[in-house]
Design an enzyme around this catalytic site. Structure first.
Site, short mmCIF file in Angstrom:
data_model
loop_
_atom_site.label_atom_id
_atom_site.label_comp_id
_atom_site.label_asym_id
_atom_site.label_seq_id
_atom_site.Cartn_x
_atom_site.Cartn_y
_atom_site.Cartn_z
N HIS A 221 0.81 -1.23 0.00
CA HIS A 221 0.00 0.00 0.00
C HIS A 221 0.83 1.27 0.00
O HIS A 221 0.27 2.37 -0.03
CB HIS A 221 -0.98 0.03 1.18
CG HIS A 221 -0.32 0.21 2.51
ND1 HIS A 221 0.18 -0.86 3.22
CD2 HIS A 221 -0.06 1.30 3.26
CE1 HIS A 221 0.71 -0.42 4.35
NE2 HIS A 221 0.59 0.89 4.40
C1 UD1 Z 1 -2.55 5.49 5.45
C2 UD1 Z 1 -1.30 6.12 6.08
C3 UD1 Z 1 -0.13 5.13 6.01
C4 UD1 Z 1 -0.51 3.79 6.60
C5 UD1 Z 1 -1.78 3.27 5.94
C6 UD1 Z 1 -2.20 2.02 6.65
C7 UD1 Z 1 -0.88 8.53 5.87
C8 UD1 Z 1 -0.15 9.56 5.11
N1 UD1 Z 1 -0.87 7.30 5.33
O1 UD1 Z 1 -2.28 5.27 4.07
O2 UD1 Z 1 0.95 5.64 6.74
O3 UD1 Z 1 0.55 2.88 6.38
O4 UD1 Z 1 -2.82 4.26 6.10
O5 UD1 Z 1 -3.13 1.29 5.96
O6 UD1 Z 1 -1.43 8.81 6.89
N2 UD1 Z 1 -9.73 4.44 1.46
C9 UD1 Z 1 -10.86 3.67 1.46
N3 UD1 Z 1 -11.42 3.38 2.66
C10 UD1 Z 1 -10.93 3.82 3.85
C11 UD1 Z 1 -9.77 4.61 3.82
C12 UD1 Z 1 -9.18 4.91 2.62
O7 UD1 Z 1 -11.35 3.25 0.42
O8 UD1 Z 1 -11.50 3.50 4.90
C13 UD1 Z 1 -9.09 4.76 0.15
C14 UD1 Z 1 -9.42 6.15 -0.34
O9 UD1 Z 1 -9.58 6.10 -1.71
C15 UD1 Z 1 -8.17 6.92 0.02
C16 UD1 Z 1 -7.08 5.88 -0.10
O10 UD1 Z 1 -7.68 4.67 0.31
O11 UD1 Z 1 -7.96 8.01 -0.83
C17 UD1 Z 1 -5.87 6.18 0.76
O12 UD1 Z 1 -6.25 6.38 2.13
P1 UD1 Z 1 -5.32 7.29 3.09
O13 UD1 Z 1 -5.78 7.19 4.50
O14 UD1 Z 1 -5.19 8.66 2.52
O15 UD1 Z 1 -3.92 6.64 2.93
P2 UD1 Z 1 -3.46 5.13 3.04
O16 UD1 Z 1 -2.84 4.72 1.77
O17 UD1 Z 1 -4.57 4.30 3.58
N1 UDP Z 2 -3.63 -5.90 8.92
C1 UDP Z 2 -4.89 -6.50 9.01
N2 UDP Z 2 -5.49 -6.93 7.86
C2 UDP Z 2 -4.91 -6.80 6.64
C3 UDP Z 2 -3.63 -6.20 6.55
C4 UDP Z 2 -3.04 -5.75 7.71
O1 UDP Z 2 -5.43 -6.64 10.11
O2 UDP Z 2 -5.53 -7.21 5.64
C5 UDP Z 2 -3.00 -5.39 10.16
C6 UDP Z 2 -1.59 -5.86 10.44
O3 UDP Z 2 -1.58 -7.10 11.10
C7 UDP Z 2 -1.08 -4.73 11.32
C8 UDP Z 2 -1.72 -3.51 10.71
O4 UDP Z 2 -2.86 -3.98 10.00
O5 UDP Z 2 -1.54 -4.88 12.65
C9 UDP Z 2 -0.73 -2.85 9.78
O6 UDP Z 2 -1.36 -1.92 9.00
P1 UDP Z 2 -0.79 -1.41 7.60
O7 UDP Z 2 0.11 -2.40 7.00
O8 UDP Z 2 -1.98 -0.98 6.83
O9 UDP Z 2 -0.03 -0.07 8.04
P2 UDP Z 2 1.50 0.29 8.34
O10 UDP Z 2 1.93 -0.55 9.49
O11 UDP Z 2 2.27 0.05 7.09
O12 UDP Z 2 1.44 1.73 8.65
#
Ligand code: UD1
Ligand code: UDP
Length: 378
Positions: A221
């Site tokens: 991601h």
């Molecule tokens: C965010 C965090 C990242 C973290 C990740 C964990 C920041 C800058 N990024 O990235 O550090 O590793 O979460 O998963 O804070 N969306 C949905 N449903 C949701 C949320 C998001 O569909 O509930 C989609 C939307 O299209 C959105 C995109 O995912 O634009 C990205 O979501 P966003 O929270 O901006 O960043 P992540 O890539 O999820």
């Molecule tokens: N995780 C989860 N389901 C998934 C993928 C990740 O429960 O399908 C959990 C994972 O075990 C960890 C957390 O989500 O506890 C990590 O989140 P993510 O990788 O989105 O974020 P990051 O750690 O990179 O910020």
């Protein structure tokens, strides 16, 4: 009057971090802890499932900010969080991790003035104590939005709770005074250890028809890996070669990545790829525990695989969590074919060894609550 603590969580990785902290603060009479959910992640699979499975109390306040550009999202959290501070007048604000919600709430709290000053071991003050949990991590890569969030949050925080020994080193090099830093270990691992037994009885392997040790588990991601269609196609192509040679790959797809795969028109061969949406915490832990290898660009998954003793191939050029390489089961594979393939081969050649880093023992949140209790023993 109890000391009011506002705890902030907003995105998936925040929930397993905040769960044990809410519990540990709840066990101290001195504190009244309230949970603010910023709404950065709002899909049930990225948010509600964690509350249900980890017994996190329902948020006292839900800001519901949703998605947007970095600026829009950060600014929305800031505007709404300022109102929370005005209404709640907390003595402490506690943030975890490195997402946009983390930095937004840190910025607001650092400039906020309370109506009533209060006294703690740090003296009498009229702005909340800012606490950052998981402080000091550095990837040294400013192209990563999280790196900016980490540095700004650390710089603004009064108390820095560190999880990785590198955190102490990084903060010291930046000139941070030692009295602001406390090494408490890893709260995410508190949650993993508390939930492990339950997770191991998940039926996800049989539901997906998987054999123990007979599949790889993929998550992707990071914007640097998934936002550019060519880069995404390249990484999926390398992983597909691994799937052809070795093991089928289970891929719970993050919504950001799902959208990019669809936009780029990338088709996955269903005989080699088990694609699902994001899975719940317990099912995901079961998938990690049963995997031959985990291939991921996640931050937290590097730590969880270390504790589960499962090999992790990190699809990034850097990591802010070096202890997972130095002591754990993680290997940094980069994002080029020439580096991923050898990392994969080396990783599967040997049994995963590695040990559990210091203080990743299930008691980190208790250390945090004890430290905070001490701060208010005046
Ligand atoms: C965010 C965090 C990242 C973290 C990740 C964990 C920041 C800058 N990024 O990235 O550090 O590793 O979460 O998963 O804070 N969306 C949905 N449903 C949701 C949320 C998001 O569909 O509930 C989609 C939307 O299209 C959105 C995109 O995912 O634009 C990205 O979501 P966003 O929270 O901006 O960043 P992540 O890539 O999820
Ligand atoms: N995780 C989860 N389901 C998934 C993928 C990740 O429960 O399908 C959990 C994972 O075990 C960890 C957390 O989500 O506890 C990590 O989140 P993510 O990788 O989105 O974020 P990051 O750690 O990179 O910020």
């Amino acid at each position: 009057m109890p000391i009011k603590v506002i705890c902030v969580a907003g995105a998936r990785p925040n929930f397993p971090k905040i769960a044990p902290i809410m519990r540990a603060l709840g066990a101290k009479e001195r504190f009244e802890a309230k949970l603010v959910h910023t709404g950065q992640h709002y899909d049930d699979a990225l948010s509600k499932v964690f509350f249900d499975e980890l017994g996190i109390p329902r948020p006292n306040i839900d800001l519901g900010v949703g998605s947007g550009t970095h600026t829009q999202q950060t600014a929305s959290v800031m505007t709404l969080f300022e109102k929370v501070l005005e209404d709640e007048q907390p003595q402490v604000v506690l943030v975890v991790g490195d997402v946009n919600s983390t930095v937004a709430c840190s910025l607001v709290s650092s400039k906020f003035r309370l109506k009533q000053p209060f006294t703690c071991t740090r003296g009498t003050r009229d702005r909340p104590i800012m606490i950052h949990v998981e402080a000091g991590l550095r990837s040294f890569d400013n192209d990563m939005p999280e790196e900016i969030n980490r540095k700004v949050t650390d710089c603004l925080s009064d108390v820095l709770f560190v999880s990785d020994p590198a955190g102490n080193v990084n903060l010291a090099k930046e000139g941070t005074k030692a009295e602001r830093i406390s090494f408490v270990g890893n709260v995410m691992i508190d949650t993993l250890l508390a939930a492990k037994e339950k997770a191991m009885s998940s039926e996800i392997l049989s539901t997906l028809g998987l054999q123990e040790g007979g599949y790889g588990l993929v998550t992707l991601h990071r914007p640097s890996n998934v936002d550019d269609p060519e880069q995404l196609e390249h990484i999926i192509g390398v992983l597909d070669d691994i799937a052809k040679q070795d093991v089928p790959l289970v891929f719970p797809v993050h919504p950001r990545t799902r959208a990019r795969i669809e936009d780029a028109g990338i088709a996955m061969d269903e005989s080699r790829w088990f694609m699902t949406g994001p899975v719940g915490y317990l099912d995901f832990m079961r998938l990690m525990a049963g995997a031959k290898v985990v291939l991921s660009d996640s931050g937290g998954i590097q730590e969880e695989t270390t504790v589960l003793g499962v090999r992790c191939v990190t699809l990034r050029e850097n990591t802010e969590r070096p202890v997972t390489i130095e002591e754990g089961t993680n290997v940094l594979a980069g994002i080029r074919r020439e580096t991923i393939m050898p990392a994969w081969e080396a990783s599967i050649a040997a049994e995963p060894s590695g040990r559990i880093p210091r203080f990743w023992d299930g008691k980190s949140a208790e250390r945090i609550a004890d430290y905070m209790d001490e701060m208010f023993s005046v």
